[in-house]
Design a protein around this motif. Structure first.
Motif, PDB file in Angstrom:
ATOM      1  N   UNK A 367      58.017  23.313  37.725  1.00  0.00           N
ATOM      2  CA  UNK A 367      58.663  23.828  36.513  1.00  0.00           C
ATOM      3  C   UNK A 367      58.999  25.311  36.619  1.00  0.00           C
ATOM      4  N   UNK A 368      58.897  25.863  37.826  1.00  0.00           N
ATOM      5  CA  UNK A 368      59.234  27.281  37.987  1.00  0.00           C
ATOM      6  C   UNK A 368      60.731  27.441  38.247  1.00  0.00           C
ATOM      7  N   UNK A 369      61.438  28.138  37.334  1.00  0.00           N
ATOM      8  CA  UNK A 369      62.879  28.285  37.535  1.00  0.00           C
ATOM      9  C   UNK A 369      63.193  29.251  38.691  1.00  0.00           C
ATOM     10  N   UNK A 370      64.325  29.027  39.346  1.00  0.00           N
ATOM     11  CA  UNK A 370      64.786  29.929  40.405  1.00  0.00           C
ATOM     12  C   UNK A 370      66.278  30.164  40.168  1.00  0.00           C
ATOM     13  N   UNK A 371      66.838  31.258  40.696  1.00  0.00           N
ATOM     14  CA  UNK A 371      68.261  31.561  40.435  1.00  0.00           C
ATOM     15  C   UNK A 371      69.169  30.397  40.851  1.00  0.00           C
ATOM     16  N   UNK A 372      68.895  29.797  42.000  1.00  0.00           N
ATOM     17  CA  UNK A 372      69.592  28.574  42.410  1.00  0.00           C
ATOM     18  C   UNK A 372      68.506  27.513  42.551  1.00  0.00           C
ATOM     19  N   UNK A 373      68.805  26.269  42.195  1.00  0.00           N
ATOM     20  CA  UNK A 373      67.763  25.231  42.252  1.00  0.00           C
ATOM     21  C   UNK A 373      67.195  25.096  43.657  1.00  0.00           C
ATOM     22  N   UNK A 374      65.899  24.823  43.736  1.00  0.00           N
ATOM     23  CA  UNK A 374      65.300  24.453  45.018  1.00  0.00           C
ATOM     24  C   UNK A 374      64.841  22.997  44.924  1.00  0.00           C
ATOM     25  N   UNK A 375      64.190  22.535  45.982  1.00  0.00           N
ATOM     26  CA  UNK A 375      63.776  21.120  45.974  1.00  0.00           C
ATOM     27  C   UNK A 375      62.724  20.848  44.913  1.00  0.00           C
ATOM     28  N   UNK A 376      61.833  21.818  44.697  1.00  0.00           N
ATOM     29  CA  UNK A 376      60.762  21.583  43.733  1.00  0.00           C
ATOM     30  C   UNK A 376      61.275  21.437  42.308  1.00  0.00           C
ATOM     31  N   UNK A 377      62.026  22.453  41.843  1.00  0.00           N
ATOM     32  CA  UNK A 377      62.394  22.355  40.422  1.00  0.00           C
ATOM     33  C   UNK A 377      63.478  21.293  40.156  1.00  0.00           C
ATOM     34  N   UNK A 378      64.340  21.038  41.133  1.00  0.00           N
ATOM     35  CA  UNK A 378      65.323  19.961  40.921  1.00  0.00           C
ATOM     36  C   UNK A 378      64.613  18.596  40.874  1.00  0.00           C
ATOM     37  N   UNK A 379      63.736  18.357  41.846  1.00  0.00           N
ATOM     38  CA  UNK A 379      63.029  17.072  41.871  1.00  0.00           C
ATOM     39  C   UNK A 379      62.051  16.947  40.712  1.00  0.00           C
ATOM     40  N   UNK A 380      61.502  18.076  40.278  1.00  0.00           N
ATOM     41  CA  UNK A 380      60.620  18.060  39.104  1.00  0.00           C
ATOM     42  C   UNK A 380      61.372  17.540  37.883  1.00  0.00           C
ATOM     43  N   UNK A 381      62.626  18.008  37.743  1.00  0.00           N
ATOM     44  CA  UNK A 381      63.437  17.550  36.607  1.00  0.00           C
ATOM     45  C   UNK A 381      63.711  16.048  36.720  1.00  0.00           C
ATOM     46  N   UNK A 382      64.001  15.618  37.941  1.00  0.00           N
ATOM     47  CA  UNK A 382      64.268  14.183  38.146  1.00  0.00           C
ATOM     48  C   UNK A 382      63.012  13.370  37.831  1.00  0.00           C
ATOM     49  N   UNK A 383      61.874  13.870  38.319  1.00  0.00           N
ATOM     50  CA  UNK A 383      60.618  13.149  38.082  1.00  0.00           C
ATOM     51  C   UNK A 383      60.364  12.950  36.589  1.00  0.00           C
ATOM     52  N   UNK A 384      60.612  14.005  35.810  1.00  0.00           N
ATOM     53  CA  UNK A 384      60.331  13.896  34.376  1.00  0.00           C
ATOM     54  C   UNK A 384      61.218  12.856  33.699  1.00  0.00           C
ATOM     55  N   UNK A 385      62.450  12.738  34.153  1.00  0.00           N
ATOM     56  CA  UNK A 385      63.327  11.707  33.578  1.00  0.00           C
ATOM     57  C   UNK A 385      62.849  10.317  34.012  1.00  0.00           C
ATOM     58  N   UNK A 386      62.552  10.175  35.312  1.00  0.00           N
ATOM     59  CA  UNK A 386      62.217   8.843  35.844  1.00  0.00           C
ATOM     60  C   UNK A 386      60.889   8.300  35.309  1.00  0.00           C
ATOM     61  N   UNK A 387      60.032   9.205  34.823  1.00  0.00           N
ATOM     62  CA  UNK A 387      58.776   8.777  34.185  1.00  0.00           C
ATOM     63  C   UNK A 387      59.025   7.721  33.129  1.00  0.00           C
ATOM     64  N   UNK A 388      60.142   7.859  32.441  1.00  0.00           N
ATOM     65  CA  UNK A 388      60.436   6.946  31.332  1.00  0.00           C
ATOM     66  C   UNK A 388      61.121   5.665  31.782  1.00  0.00           C
ATOM     67  N   UNK A 389      61.390   5.567  33.080  1.00  0.00           N
ATOM     68  CA  UNK A 389      62.063   4.368  33.605  1.00  0.00           C
ATOM     69  C   UNK A 389      61.294   3.836  34.816  1.00  0.00           C
ATOM     70  N   UNK A 390      60.076   3.349  34.569  1.00  0.00           N
ATOM     71  CA  UNK A 390      59.221   2.997  35.711  1.00  0.00           C
ATOM     72  C   UNK A 390      59.756   1.851  36.562  1.00  0.00           C
ATOM     73  N   UNK A 391      60.695   1.068  36.025  1.00  0.00           N
ATOM     74  CA  UNK A 391      61.172  -0.066  36.823  1.00  0.00           C
ATOM     75  C   UNK A 391      62.469   0.226  37.568  1.00  0.00           C
ATOM     76  N   UNK A 392      62.895   1.485  37.528  1.00  0.00           N
ATOM     77  CA  UNK A 392      64.074   1.862  38.323  1.00  0.00           C
ATOM     78  C   UNK A 392      63.698   1.903  39.794  1.00  0.00           C
TER      79      UNK A 392
END
Ligand code: FYN
Ligand code: ADP
Ligand code: MG
Length: 566
Positions: A367-392
């Motif tokens: 959840x640490x923002x950076x001037x340009x996205x890195x792998x951590x914060x981009x994937x962190x955002x994806x992870x939070x969305x996918x939490x709600x779709x466990x069967x994807x």
């Protein structure tokens, strides 16, 4: 054979389709052309599904993933020579990964091929396929189509699953025989993947080791996920109380959120454990061949595998359990009934602590923002969305995109992650995504490095054509591994791509939805919207060109010059 006049006829095309249907095949993945075109038309006319791809390799990857997800052989159909060779890459990959698949290719007539007389797309396909799959068969007579298909299905599914090649010379497709005789020549296999029960003495030996272990560990591989005995696996984990860690495609077989999951304590458990139960996982390169500092203190292995000669492939296996995963796991459960040791409770606690601390540390970076996205914060955002779709189902390829997504994105259900597998192959993305969407009927999210995506990018049109609910997230850092490599004089660096590439616009051009995102918030929003809409979408995610690491987490395999640049 000459068929008397007035007798109802069938031909090779029809017998092949009848045989496939009788064997429970409804979906074919392929690419049509001489001499197989008619198969596609007639297969569709029968109400079955034919998924047409743009390159046979991707159709083959789709078929292999269909095989992995359904435990039925995935079928791929191709034209001769070059089409066959493209498909063969996928067949070899399927065999390496233990996925059941059948590649059916049209070929030239034997009399021309065998005399090397130069036919259209001439090639000795039968023999070329042989070393790359479990079996390679040619059908020469219409009355043999039934037996060939049954043998192909049984070979692909039984024992260790894998690929089978079926060679069909063009003329056979139109060769006729009596319809009645033809019908009699077809049958469906009885029990094509029979259970294989481990010997009681082998079960006792393994149970003894577990009972005497101080620091046991269960390690699941994709063979355990493939076995589709998820409830038995969970019961084994919970009854014994032993911590477990998954190989990448076994993530979610037991949820990553399960209290006994030790994925984030991986190094610790591999090093410190004294007894390791391998379940459908090979001690190959992905597990450092069972040796060296990865494995720390001396330990004893119990290995559950259906392939007897997998045992001792790299190091001594103290207790081999040869059989199918379900039979072996249930035999072990019966033998271990009532067993759960205090020693293990202490070990399990230490492992859980390490796992939780590591996860908490990572959570901060996500959840640490950076001037340009890195792998951590981009994937962190994806992870939070996918939490709600466990069967994807998640499809994942790349180097950094692969390694970081495997670490960051939790899986909650079995067989919801398809990735680069045993070879670490790039290019499985769009074919795998297509098959996952088709076979599960659920939305799919593919996270691909920009390099990896390029291998199968044109297949994105296949996804839009069939309206498949796939969201492709291209992790766009502008290069292989990194996007900031300096170019030599007068040349563009061999590690970089055109920095003006617009993957979002590619999607629009190919009939899909396209969004470019620069921040984790935009990424999360776009992903959520795409999943909800069910529309085929590319999210072009701009990642810091300096964020990647050469070869990801397997940089140790990347040989560098001993004497440096000269
Ligand atoms: C794992 N980890 C985590 C989590 N899960 N930390 C926090 N949270 C979560 N949820 C930790 C884990 O404990 C490891 O740290 C680290 O993250 C990496 O975990 P991984 O990837 O499971 O472990 P490792 O050692 O990298 O596994 C080796 C590997 C794997 C070879 C099995 O790297 C792999 O599957 N690689 C495939 C690579 C590939 O095919 N690439 C394509 C080719 S690219 P430690 O415990 O501290 O070690 C061409 O160039
Ligand atoms: P991973 O890469 O996840 O570690 P591998 O592909 O290396 O997994 O290993 C899978 C193993 O599972 C193979 O050795 C294969 O023989 C085995 N296997 C596949 N299906 C079954 C099954 N139903 N029962 C037992 N073993 C199986
Ligand atoms: Mg890249």
């Amino acid at each position: 054979a000459v068929v008397p006049e007035g007798v109802e006829l069938t031909d090779g095309f029809h017998l092949l389709m009848d045989a496939l249907e009788l064997n429970g095949i409804t979906n074919i993945y392929g690419l049509l052309g001489i001499p197989v075109t008619e198969i596609g038309r007639m297969w569709q006319a029968r109400g079955n599904k034919f998924y047409s791809f743009r390159n046979e390799q991707n159709a083959g990857y789709a078929a292999s993933v269909a095989g992995y997800l359904t435990k039925k052989p995935g079928v791929c159909v191709t034209v001769s020579a070059p089409g066959f060779l493209n498909g063969l890459t996928a067949l070899a990959n399927a065999t390496t990964n233990c996925f059941p698949m059948i590649l059916i290719s049209g070929s030239s007539e034997r009399e021309i091929v065998d005399l090397q007389q130069g036919d259209y797309e001439e090639m000795d396909q039968l023999n070329i396929a042989r070393p790359h799959c479990k079996a390679s068969f040619r059908i020469n007579r219409p009355e043999d189509i039934g037996v060939a298909v049954v043998r192909a299905v049984r070979t692909a599914l039984s024992g260790r699953p894998g690929g089978v090649y079926l060679d069909i010379p063009a003329r056979l497709f139109s060769t006729v025989m009596s319809a009645e005789e033809g019908k009699k020549s077809l049958w469906a296999p009885v029990d094509p993947a029979p259970a294989q029960i481990p010997a009681p003495s082998a079960v006792q030996r393994a149970a003894e080791l577990i009972k005497n272990a101080k620091k046991p560990l269960i390690l699941f591989g994709k063979g355990a996920a493939y076995a589709q005995c998820d409830a038995d696996i969970l019961a084994f984990v919970e009854e014994t109380g032993i911590p477990f860690t998954p190989m990448s495609m076994a993530k979610g077989l037991v949820s990553d959120l399960h209290p006994q999951c030790a994925a984030a304590a991986r190094s610790m458990v591999l090093q410190e454990s004294d007894v390791v139960v391998l379940v459908g996982a090979r001690l190959n390169w992905l597990l450092a061949h069972g040796k060296g500092k990865t494995w720390g203190v001396p330990k004893k292995f119990i290995q559950i595998d259906i392939q007897a000669n997998e045992i001792d492939s790299n190091v001594q296996i103290a207790a081999p359990l040869v059989g199918d995963v379900q039979s072996c796991i249930n035999a072990l459960r019966a033998e271990l009934k009532g067993y759960k040791s205090d020693d293990q409770a202490a070990w399990a606690k230490a492992v859980a602590e390490k796992h939780n601390t590591t996860r908490a540390k990572l959570a901060g970076k996500l959840s640490t923002p950076t001037p340009v996205m890195n792998y951590h914060n981009s994937l962190g955002a994806i992870r939070d969305v996918l939490k709600n779709y466990p069967d994807i189902c998640l499809v994942n390829e790349g180097a950094n995109a692969l390694d970081n997504a495997r670490m960051v994105i939790d899986q909650y259900q079995p067989r919801k992650r398809v990735d680069t597998g045993t070879w670490g192959v790039m290019g499985i993305g769009m074919g795998s995504a297509a098959a996952a969407a088709v076979e599960t009927g659920k939305p799919v999210v593919a996270i691909c490095g920009d390099s990896a995506f390029g291998f199968s990018a044109m297949e994105y049109e296949t996804l839009t054509r069939y309206n498949l609910p796939v969201t492709v997230i291209v992790m766009n850092n502008g290069g292989i591994y990194r996007g900031d490599e300096a170019s030599p004089d007068h040349q563009f660096s061999c590690m970089l791509f055109n920095p003006n590439t617009r993957y979002d616009q590619l999607s629009i051009a190919l009939g899909g939805e396209g969004v470019r995102v620069n921040t984790p918030e935009e990424l999360a929003k776009a992903l959520e919207a795409s999943i909800k809409s069910g529309k085929t979408t590319i999210i072009d995610a701009i990642i810091d060109p300096a964020a990647g690491v050469e070869s990801g987490r397997i940089g140790n395999l990347n040989i560098v010059s001993t004497i440096g640049k000269k």
